[in-house]
Write a protein that holds these residues in place. Structure first.
Motif, PDB file in Angstrom:
ATOM      1  N   ILE A  21       0.830  -1.199   0.000  1.00 10.14           N
ATOM      2  CA  ILE A  21       0.000   0.000   0.000  1.00 10.14           C
ATOM      3  C   ILE A  21       0.868   1.253   0.000  1.00 10.14           C
ATOM      4  CG2 ILE A  21      -1.670   1.322   1.357  1.00 10.14           C
ATOM      5  CD1 ILE A  21      -2.765  -1.481   2.271  1.00 10.14           C
ATOM      6  N   SER A  22       1.892   1.269   0.834  1.00 12.47           N
ATOM      7  CA  SER A  22       2.784   2.429   0.885  1.00 12.47           C
ATOM      8  C   SER A  22       3.482   2.648  -0.451  1.00 12.47           C
ATOM      9  CB  SER A  22       3.807   2.263   2.006  1.00 12.47           C
ATOM     10  OG  SER A  22       3.168   2.308   3.256  1.00 12.47           O
ATOM     11  N   ALA A  23       3.926   1.562  -1.090  1.00 15.23           N
ATOM     12  CA  ALA A  23       4.585   1.683  -2.391  1.00 15.23           C
ATOM     13  C   ALA A  23       3.616   2.232  -3.437  1.00 15.23           C
ATOM     14  CB  ALA A  23       5.133   0.330  -2.834  1.00 15.23           C
ATOM     15  N   HIS A  24       2.390   1.737  -3.432  1.00 12.63           N
ATOM     16  CA  HIS A  24       1.384   2.219  -4.389  1.00 12.63           C
ATOM     17  C   HIS A  24       1.110   3.703  -4.180  1.00 12.63           C
ATOM     18  CE1 HIS A  24      -2.166   2.362  -6.916  1.00 12.63           C
ATOM     19  NE2 HIS A  24      -2.806   2.930  -5.901  1.00 12.63           N
ATOM     20  N   LEU A  25       0.911   4.098  -2.934  1.00 11.16           N
ATOM     21  CA  LEU A  25       0.640   5.506  -2.642  1.00 11.16           C
ATOM     22  C   LEU A  25       1.829   6.381  -3.017  1.00 11.16           C
ATOM     23  CD1 LEU A  25      -1.169   5.166   0.794  1.00 11.16           C
ATOM     24  CD2 LEU A  25      -2.203   5.668  -1.428  1.00 11.16           C
ATOM     25  N   ASN A  26       3.034   5.912  -2.724  1.00 12.56           N
ATOM     26  CA  ASN A  26       4.240   6.678  -3.060  1.00 12.56           C
ATOM     27  C   ASN A  26       4.401   6.832  -4.572  1.00 12.56           C
ATOM     28  OD1 ASN A  26       6.691   8.061  -2.441  1.00 12.56           O
ATOM     29  ND2 ASN A  26       7.796   6.216  -3.009  1.00 12.56           N
ATOM     30  N   ASN A  27       4.120   5.765  -5.311  1.00 16.29           N
ATOM     31  CA  ASN A  27       4.278   5.802  -6.770  1.00 16.29           C
ATOM     32  C   ASN A  27       3.209   6.638  -7.466  1.00 16.29           C
ATOM     33  OD1 ASN A  27       6.524   4.155  -6.668  1.00 16.29           O
ATOM     34  ND2 ASN A  27       5.346   2.277  -6.963  1.00 16.29           N
ATOM     35  N   ASN A  28       2.009   6.707  -6.882  1.00 17.43           N
ATOM     36  CA  ASN A  28       0.898   7.347  -7.570  1.00 17.43           C
ATOM     37  C   ASN A  28       0.385   8.644  -6.947  1.00 17.43           C
ATOM     38  OD1 ASN A  28       0.253   5.261  -9.718  1.00 17.43           O
ATOM     39  ND2 ASN A  28       0.284   4.021  -7.871  1.00 17.43           N
ATOM     40  N   TYR A  29       0.671   8.839  -5.660  1.00 22.28           N
ATOM     41  CA  TYR A  29       0.084   9.988  -4.977  1.00 22.28           C
ATOM     42  C   TYR A  29       1.078  10.760  -4.118  1.00 22.28           C
ATOM     43  CZ  TYR A  29      -4.131   7.511  -6.327  1.00 22.28           C
ATOM     44  OH  TYR A  29      -5.103   6.868  -7.054  1.00 22.28           O
ATOM     45  N   SER A  30       2.350  10.639  -4.388  1.00 22.91           N
ATOM     46  CA  SER A  30       3.357  11.275  -3.539  1.00 22.91           C
ATOM     47  C   SER A  30       3.254  12.802  -3.543  1.00 22.91           C
ATOM     48  CB  SER A  30       4.764  10.841  -3.946  1.00 22.91           C
ATOM     49  OG  SER A  30       5.033  11.218  -5.275  1.00 22.91           O
ATOM     50  N   GLU A  31       2.670  13.384  -4.570  1.00 28.62           N
ATOM     51  CA  GLU A  31       2.513  14.840  -4.641  1.00 28.62           C
ATOM     52  C   GLU A  31       1.244  15.316  -3.942  1.00 28.62           C
ATOM     53  OE1 GLU A  31       4.944  16.759  -5.913  1.00 28.62           O
ATOM     54  OE2 GLU A  31       6.045  14.905  -6.263  1.00 28.62           O
ATOM     55  N   PHE A  35      -1.100  12.080   0.994  1.00 29.56           N
ATOM     56  CA  PHE A  35      -0.006  11.122   1.167  1.00 29.56           C
ATOM     57  C   PHE A  35       0.816  11.464   2.404  1.00 29.56           C
ATOM     58  CE2 PHE A  35       4.392   9.675   0.264  1.00 29.56           C
ATOM     59  CZ  PHE A  35       4.145   8.317   0.294  1.00 29.56           C
ATOM     60  N   ALA A  36       1.019  12.737   2.660  1.00 25.37           N
ATOM     61  CA  ALA A  36       1.745  13.157   3.860  1.00 25.37           C
ATOM     62  C   ALA A  36       0.993  12.724   5.110  1.00 25.37           C
ATOM     63  CB  ALA A  36       1.957  14.661   3.854  1.00 25.37           C
ATOM     64  N   THR A  37      -0.322  12.777   5.062  1.00 26.69           N
ATOM     65  CA  THR A  37      -1.137  12.322   6.191  1.00 26.69           C
ATOM     66  C   THR A  37      -0.909  10.835   6.428  1.00 26.69           C
ATOM     67  OG1 THR A  37      -2.812  13.982   5.684  1.00 26.69           O
ATOM     68  CG2 THR A  37      -3.494  12.144   7.078  1.00 26.69           C
ATOM     69  N   TRP A  38      -0.863  10.049   5.363  1.00 24.10           N
ATOM     70  CA  TRP A  38      -0.612   8.600   5.477  1.00 24.10           C
ATOM     71  C   TRP A  38       0.745   8.356   6.123  1.00 24.10           C
ATOM     72  CZ3 TRP A  38      -2.706   3.874   5.159  1.00 24.10           C
ATOM     73  CH2 TRP A  38      -1.855   2.784   4.978  1.00 24.10           C
ATOM     74  N   GLU A  39       1.747   9.070   5.683  1.00 20.59           N
ATOM     75  CA  GLU A  39       3.092   8.879   6.230  1.00 20.59           C
ATOM     76  C   GLU A  39       3.189   9.294   7.692  1.00 20.59           C
ATOM     77  OE1 GLU A  39       5.666  10.888   3.365  1.00 20.59           O
ATOM     78  OE2 GLU A  39       6.396   8.901   2.846  1.00 20.59           O
ATOM     79  N   ASP A  40       2.363  10.243   8.114  1.00 21.41           N
ATOM     80  CA  ASP A  40       2.383  10.703   9.502  1.00 21.41           C
ATOM     81  C   ASP A  40       1.654   9.765  10.454  1.00 21.41           C
ATOM     82  OD1 ASP A  40       3.847  12.908   8.757  1.00 21.41           O
ATOM     83  OD2 ASP A  40       2.102  14.248   8.649  1.00 21.41           O
ATOM     84  N   MET A  41       0.874   8.837   9.918  1.00 19.85           N
ATOM     85  CA  MET A  41       0.129   7.893  10.760  1.00 19.85           C
ATOM     86  C   MET A  41       1.071   6.865  11.373  1.00 19.85           C
ATOM     87  SD  MET A  41      -3.184   6.848   8.552  1.00 19.85           S
ATOM     88  CE  MET A  41      -4.447   7.988   8.113  1.00 19.85           C
TER      89      MET A  41
END
Length: 73
Positions: A21-31, A35-41
């Motif tokens: 999931i993290s790889a998918h989000l990073n590849n498609n939604y990093s901008e 995505f920053a909210t996901w990483e802060d969880m």
């Protein structure tokens, strides 16, 4: 508690691992700001969100019939 993503397991509670999931989000939604909210969880918060998503998709109305013949599907 770690996610169970074992295909065919009656106790599986997610359709993908946190790494997938993290790889998918990073590849498609990093901008995207979300995505920053996901990483802060915390890991526990991410796992809870994955479980909720799996429940959502499990009850999502589909046209036709679901196929259960292939466990790798």
């Amino acid at each position: 508690m770690a996610l169970n993503t074992d295909v065919g397991s009656s106790s599986a509670d997610s359709m993908a691992t946190l790494a997938e999931i993290s790889a998918h989000l990073n590849n498609n939604y990093s901008e995207d700001a979300a995505f920053a909210t996901w990483e802060d969880m915390t890991t526990a918060q991410q796992e809870d969100l994955c479980r909720q998503a799996a429940l959502f998709f499990g009850y999502f109305p589909l046209r036709g019939a679901k196929a259960f013949t292939d466990p790798e599907q």
